[in-house]
Design a protein around this motif. Structure first.
Motif, short mmCIF file in Angstrom:
data_model
loop_
_atom_site.label_atom_id
_atom_site.label_comp_id
_atom_site.label_asym_id
_atom_site.label_seq_id
_atom_site.Cartn_x
_atom_site.Cartn_y
_atom_site.Cartn_z
N CYS A 157 37.46 32.04 69.12
CA CYS A 157 36.42 31.84 68.10
C CYS A 157 36.85 32.18 66.68
CB CYS A 157 35.19 32.70 68.44
SG CYS A 157 34.67 32.62 70.17
N TYR A 160 39.41 29.35 63.74
CA TYR A 160 38.92 28.19 63.00
C TYR A 160 37.56 28.40 62.36
CZ TYR A 160 37.82 23.35 61.87
OH TYR A 160 37.49 22.21 61.21
N CYS A 161 36.66 29.08 63.07
CA CYS A 161 35.27 29.12 62.60
C CYS A 161 34.81 30.50 62.10
CB CYS A 161 34.33 28.66 63.71
SG CYS A 161 34.49 26.91 64.11
N HIS A 162 34.98 31.53 62.92
CA HIS A 162 34.27 32.78 62.66
C HIS A 162 35.09 33.86 61.98
CE1 HIS A 162 30.63 31.49 64.69
NE2 HIS A 162 31.37 31.05 65.69
N GLY A 169 35.03 33.63 58.04
CA GLY A 169 35.29 32.30 58.56
C GLY A 169 34.39 31.26 57.93
N ARG A 170 34.39 30.06 58.53
CA ARG A 170 33.55 28.98 58.03
C ARG A 170 32.08 29.19 58.42
NH1 ARG A 170 38.42 27.25 59.53
NH2 ARG A 170 39.56 25.78 58.21
N ALA A 171 31.86 29.95 59.47
CA ALA A 171 30.50 30.23 59.94
C ALA A 171 30.02 31.56 59.34
CB ALA A 171 30.48 30.30 61.46
N ASP A 197 25.84 23.64 60.86
CA ASP A 197 26.81 24.56 61.46
C ASP A 197 27.06 24.17 62.91
OD1 ASP A 197 27.05 26.11 59.14
OD2 ASP A 197 25.29 27.30 59.65
N MET A 199 28.57 23.61 66.50
CA MET A 199 29.38 24.48 67.36
C MET A 199 29.44 23.85 68.74
SD MET A 199 28.65 28.45 68.39
CE MET A 199 29.20 29.11 69.97
#
Length: 226
Positions: A157, A160-162, A169-171, A197, A199
Motif C-alpha cells: 500500500c 504508490y498510494c499511501h 502519499g497520493r491518498a 480516490d 482504490m
C-alpha cells in the motif's frame, strides 16, 4: 557435539546462539485468532455469501440496498431463536411458506457452527439496532497483528498510494486520523473504492485475517501524532 583435538567444539556456543535465534524467529508468528471472534467473523462472511439475499443485510429482513421486505424472515432481535432451533433450521431447512434450503447437505459441521454463532449474535441484538459490521477475528490492539499489518502495508500500500507509514502519499494520510472506524476500513480494503480516490478491491487477494491485520495497523496509525 564432537570434540576437536580433545576439546569441546569451539563452534558450539555460536551454533547454540544461532539455533536459539532461529527458534525465536520461528515462534514470532501471529497468534491464533480468538476462537469465539473468529467463528462469528467467519459466520458473517458465510452469511453474507449464502443468506443475505433472503434474510437481508445483517439479518434485518429487507433486501440489500432497499426498504423492501426480503424473502426470508428477519433474524435481528429474535429472542425466540435459541441455538437448537437455529441449528435445526440451518441443517434441515424449511418447506412451505418462505421455504429454505437444507444447508446440512452442503456445509460441514465447522461451517454450520460458524453460521450458528453469527445468527445467535443477530438474534441477541435488540430490535431497532443494527448488529456490528464486519467483525474482527482478533484484538485489533494485538502488537503482533499490528506488526503483520505494517509489513503488508509497506509491501502493498505504501509505495504508490499511501506513503511510508501512511503519510505523504497520493491518498489522504492515516496518521492521526480518527474518522476511520475499523468496519469502514475493512469494507474499503475489501471492496475498494471508485471516484476521485479510486482504490482496487483487495478482497480476492488477501484473506479475512490479512485484511484485519491491515485494519489493525491503520487503527494504530490513527492514534499516532500526524
Amino acid at each position: 557435539m564432537k570434540r576437536l583435538n580433545g576439546l569441546r567444539n569451539p563452534l558450539r556456543p555460536a551454533l547454540l546462539v544461532i539455533g536459539t535465534a532461529f527458534a525465536c524467529a520461528a515462534l514470532a508468528v501471529a497468534p491464533p485468532a480468538d476462537e469465539g471472534k473468529a467463528r462469528v467473523s467467519a459466520g458473517k462472511s458465510r452469511f453474507d455469501t449464502l443468506c443475505v439475499s433472503c434474510h437481508g443485510t445483517e439479518g434485518a429482513g429487507v433486501a440489500p440496498g432497499t426498504t423492501t421486505a426480503s424473502y426470508g424472515p428477519k433474524l435481528l432481535g429474535r429472542a425466540d431463536l435459541d441455538e437448537a432451533r437455529i441449528r435445526d433450521r440451518i441443517i434441515h431447512g424449511k418447506h412451505g411458506d418462505k421455504a429454505m434450503p437444507p444447508w446440512g447437505t452442503v456445509l460441514d459441521e465447522a461451517a454450520i457452527g460458524q453460521l450458528i454463532a453469527y445468527v445467535k449474535l443477530l438474534a441477541a441484538t435488540p430490535a431497532g439496532q443494527h448488529a456490528a459490521g464486519p467483525l474482527a477475528p482478533f484484538d485489533l490492539n494485538d502488537e503482533t497483528r499490528i506488526a503483520a499489518g505494517k509489513r503488508r502495508f509497506a509491501k502493498t500500500c505504501a509505495g504508490y498510494c499511501h506513503g511510508f507509514e501512511g503519510v505523504g502519499g497520493r491518498a489522504p494520510d492515516f496518521k492521526g486520523r480518527t474518522d476511520l472506524p475499523p468496519e469502514v476500513a475493512y469494507e474499503t480494503i475489501y471492496k475498494g473504492r471508485q471516484g476521485a480516490d479510486v482504490m482496487p478491491p483487495w478482497g480476492s487477494a488477501f484473506t479475512n485475517e490479512q485484511i484485519w491485520e491491515l485494519v489493525a495497523y491503520l487503527q494504530y496509525l490513527g492514534k499516532q501524532q500526524p
